[in-house]
Design an enzyme around this catalytic site. Structure first.
Site, PDB file in Angstrom:
ATOM      1  N   GLU A 238       0.896  -1.156   0.000  1.00 15.25           N
ATOM      2  CA  GLU A 238       0.000   0.000   0.000  1.00 15.25           C
ATOM      3  C   GLU A 238       0.934   1.205   0.000  1.00 15.25           C
ATOM      4  O   GLU A 238       1.650   1.435   0.981  1.00 15.25           O
ATOM      5  CB  GLU A 238      -0.872  -0.063   1.268  1.00 15.25           C
ATOM      6  CG  GLU A 238      -2.034   0.913   1.261  1.00 15.25           C
ATOM      7  CD  GLU A 238      -1.923   1.882   2.402  1.00 15.25           C
ATOM      8  OE1 GLU A 238      -2.119   1.488   3.554  1.00 15.25           O
ATOM      9  OE2 GLU A 238      -1.608   3.058   2.124  1.00 15.25           O
ATOM     10  N   CYS A 275      -2.486   7.882   5.028  1.00 14.64           N
ATOM     11  CA  CYS A 275      -2.497   7.493   3.616  1.00 14.64           C
ATOM     12  C   CYS A 275      -3.784   7.903   2.940  1.00 14.64           C
ATOM     13  O   CYS A 275      -3.868   7.940   1.724  1.00 14.64           O
ATOM     14  CB  CYS A 275      -2.259   5.992   3.480  1.00 14.64           C
ATOM     15  SG  CYS A 275      -3.205   5.035   4.658  1.00 14.64           S
TER      16      CYS A 275
END
Lengths: 500, 500
Positions: A238, A275
């Site tokens: 990720e 994020c």
């Protein structure tokens, strides 16, 4: 303290290659046990780990705060999130659907004729986990990758993040002790350290998959190593997301202050070190929205960031944006104080981002947001497409507005589409999706939520096996009482399955 | 003939870069339609394609026979398999479970608080398919990769295999015509040709995934290109398998002739040109099994292989094995006739294969099998482990024998474990698994069976969406009547779902 925990604790500073080999060999031995373990057993391991972390909270949170500067309120909540996550995976494996148990009885009329086929998922083997700096509990040593890999039946070797080494070591001790104390095999969990160790770990022959949360640069380098192995392995990374937000004119007209306050709260949360931080916000041109956001963050002062490196990278990123000819600084000082992050609000236009997407549409990890003014919907959607792959994409519209064309584009670029609210805050649940088109993630899977399990499993079919030779999950009597698909029909536990 | 079919038909010989760009752009435009298409619509496209192929069978089979030399009986069966496969995917998408529709109602008590989250799978985008030479229907232009990608909602660009170019072109015309005739958008299917075209296809920005069936060498090269893209994409390759078979002493004692006949039939089927060909067979030392297999193939003569290149590679591979100091030729002539394949039975020992696995345990694509004699079970299992990743692994034992330790090792190396019978013949069904640890396949998915769909889908979650903005699959009323998981509970159509 068990032998495992003692071994973990002794590994301070860089792990040596011999120690890494030893941890990998122990993980392989542990896999011989975990691959044959029951969901009951693994659920007990996960719950014991959760209990142990909860019990150690008052020791771990101050340690985390010293190393991450995230504050004890946020960190205390993060421990709760982490332990709830472990318990959710325990629930999920007991429910059993995750195994995709599927039975086809023989059928001589098909072409080619069908034998008795029974399929389920099986753990891959030892998994390497690279935690993130920004969630020292929930995406680190005992985070989602570790929880989902253990739940699937895979031993885990965590590469500790250098931004919180003492917390990592101590968490690893708690986890290893809890696992082995609950009956998990020695070697099921290990913690290693060092940059070179991480490189060796991804290439280690015993490692069968990698979970990674971190930067695009670092993630891409490790992804490349994993794919260039003689036997490539799945690399679940990720990496990076800009998380575009599109606000319609009607929404802005109806609730500009609420939206400005919401955005201000979201992009400055945790000094913007998420994020899912909303990095680009599309608003109608001339709406004055940027000024409202500026007002909303006016009282916010600089806060220490996770590491000096992250703070420097943020200052550098913001300065780059601020120095662009088509970008205006609406609030904040792009020249940040060393080690800290203070909110910066920037403004530009869709014409500018479409002309120079490489310079304007990358992730800037920290408390900044770029307000992009659009002339019309087509412009706004073109800008969303130019952002590219993201974890999330958000639309703020008014009830009754036709949002289908907007949703279509948001769905193209993101793994999660939000209709109200802001993308920060990732609930851990059955339906969560935390992943999206490159560079958000490297694969078609999620790193948060129950289906993260699928990453660490591979299918295995048995053909014409005697009932006694089958795993319990696939035996005729369904002794574990799990949902199964029989001859194409999905059957819930307690209901009769089609017969041969 | 539609425009699409005409365009396809005009592409004989290598596709130019401009033509490839055009096909990719058309696929992208088609995706805007297919991504929003209903399962009903796509099922109709698939069934129309199956019907059209069945109707064209008497034209296609002779064409296939001219180019592949596989014989009309086998090829006629393969058309039936191919069209049944298209229809099975139609059934599967109508059933709806493949979407993994999951709904979590809001829960303010979780940490972090849970919004309304709804998740389902969504097609990836245009898919490239590289067919195999050995199944000119079932693993080629209209094969499993194409069927599963179209079923998922992804346009397909097939790179035709050079071993059957005329069949590929004609099949592509039939497919394109049938799809567009059934209402699929122009550009949903295209056929391109040429080695350089294949290389460009894997790297084309519009391509979002690749399905490949072929050699380890060619597959690895394309896999590497796909992973080195600026935006890596999933590469689903089915590459190479040795498919070990382990026969216990008791089984051999009870039914040596039956086993020898079964093996002979399996490794010579289709001149051994199957990815599931049993290449290594472990039997107790001194059992004389190799001689029985030799007797069983004695009457078999050389048959033309798919291509002169495959025949030459087979002759080369067999000669390499036969020339090994520890290998004995029990039947057949390693010096094969040019262009043809004749059965070869070889014999060695577990000691030899463990000493030199690289030389003895690779796939030899053609009608050969290596009988490996073992002294005890530990030896035999060590040899299975040395074979490594395979599509299948088989055990032949007697009823009542303790096979658990054997099954444990077979499950480690393979995607499908067989308890009787032989690995050739891959039924297309819900529970099938055609994939295994590297180098069998490049990923944790299958290329045959209903779950092959998952390869061309990615998850997408909606957060706090108004009901009207959701896809039908996720609306409160479940208008499509598909199985869904609500608040963690799997609910079948027609049953009440938990309420918020």
């Amino acid at each position: 303290m068990t032998d495992t925990a003692a071994a973990v604790a002794s590994r301070t500073g860089d792990t040596t290659p011999a120690e890494l080999d030893e941890a990998a060999a122990a993980a392989r031995r542990a896999f011989a046990v975990t691959v044959a373990s029951t969901a009951d057993e693994r659920a007990a391991w996960l719950r014991a780990t959760a209990d142990a972390l909860d019990a150690a909270r008052d020791e771990l949170v101050p340690l985390a705060d010293e190393e991450t500067r995230l504050g004890s309120a946020r960190l205390t909540g993060e421990v709760a999130r982490t332990t709830a996550q472990l318990r959710l995976f325990a629930d999920a494996i007991l429910e059993g659907s995750y195994l995709e148990a599927t039975i086809d009885h023989p059928d001589p009329t098909t072409i080619p004729p069908r034998p008795d086929l029974r399929r389920m998922l099986r753990p891959l083997g030892p998994v390497a986990v690279f935690g993130a700096s920004n969630f020292p509990f929930a995406f680190s040593v005992a985070g989602g990758d570790t929880a989902s890999a253990l739940a699937a039946g895979c031993p885990v070797i965590v590469k500790g993040h250098p931004a919180h080494p003492r917390l990592s070591r101590r968490t690893a001790e708690v986890v290893a002790d809890a696992l082995v104390g609950a009956g998990a095999p020695e070697g099921v969990f290990a913690h290693v350290e060092g940059h070179e160790t991480g490189i060796a770990l991804v290439q280690h022959p015993e490692i069968r998959a990698v979970g990674f949360t971190g930067s695009l640069h670092g993630g891409r380098a490790l992804f490349d190593l994993a794919q260039r192995r003689p036997d490539p392995i799945p690399f679940y990374g990720e990496l990076s997301a800009v998380n575009p937000v599109l606000i319609t004119g009607a929404a802005l007209e109806a609730r500009a202050d609420e939206l400005a306050a919401g955005l201000a709260g979201s992009f400055t949360l945790g000094a913007g070190q998420f994020c899912t931080n909303p990095g680009v916000v599309l608003v109608p041109a001339g709406s004055g929205f940027a000024e409202r956001v500026a007002a909303a963050v006016a009282a916010t002062s600089a806060v220490p960031m996770l590491t000096d490196g992250i703070a420097a990278a943020f200052a550098n990123g913001v300065a780059g944006l601020a120095g662009h000819a088509d970008v205006e600084v609406v609030a904040g000082d792009p020249a940040q104080q060393p080690g800290s992050g203070a909110p910066v609000v920037l403004r530009t236009t869709t014409a500018a981002v479409l002309a120079d997407p490489g310079a304007l549409l990358h992730e800037c990890f920290g408390p900044s947001t770029l307000i992009v003014e659009y002339a019309d919907a087509a412009d706004a959607l073109a800008a969303v497409r130019a952002v590219g792959g993201s974890l999330t994409a958000t639309v703020h519209a008014q009830p009754g507005e036709e949002v289908a064309p907007i949703v279509e584009v948001l769905a193209e670029v993101a793994g999660r589409v939000l209709f109200t609210g802001w993308p920060t805050g990732v609930a851990v649940s059955w339906a969560q999706q935390h992943g999206g088109p490159w560079p958000a993630t490297t694969t078609i899977h999620t790193s948060v939520g129950v289906t993260a399990l699928r990453r660490f499993l591979r299918p295995l079919a048995f053909q014409d096996a005697p009932d006694a030779a089958l795993p319990a999950e696939l035996r005729d009597a369904n002794p574990l009482g799990i949902p199964r698909r029989v001859n194409g029909v999905l059957v819930l536990p307690g209901h009769p399955e089609p017969v041969a």
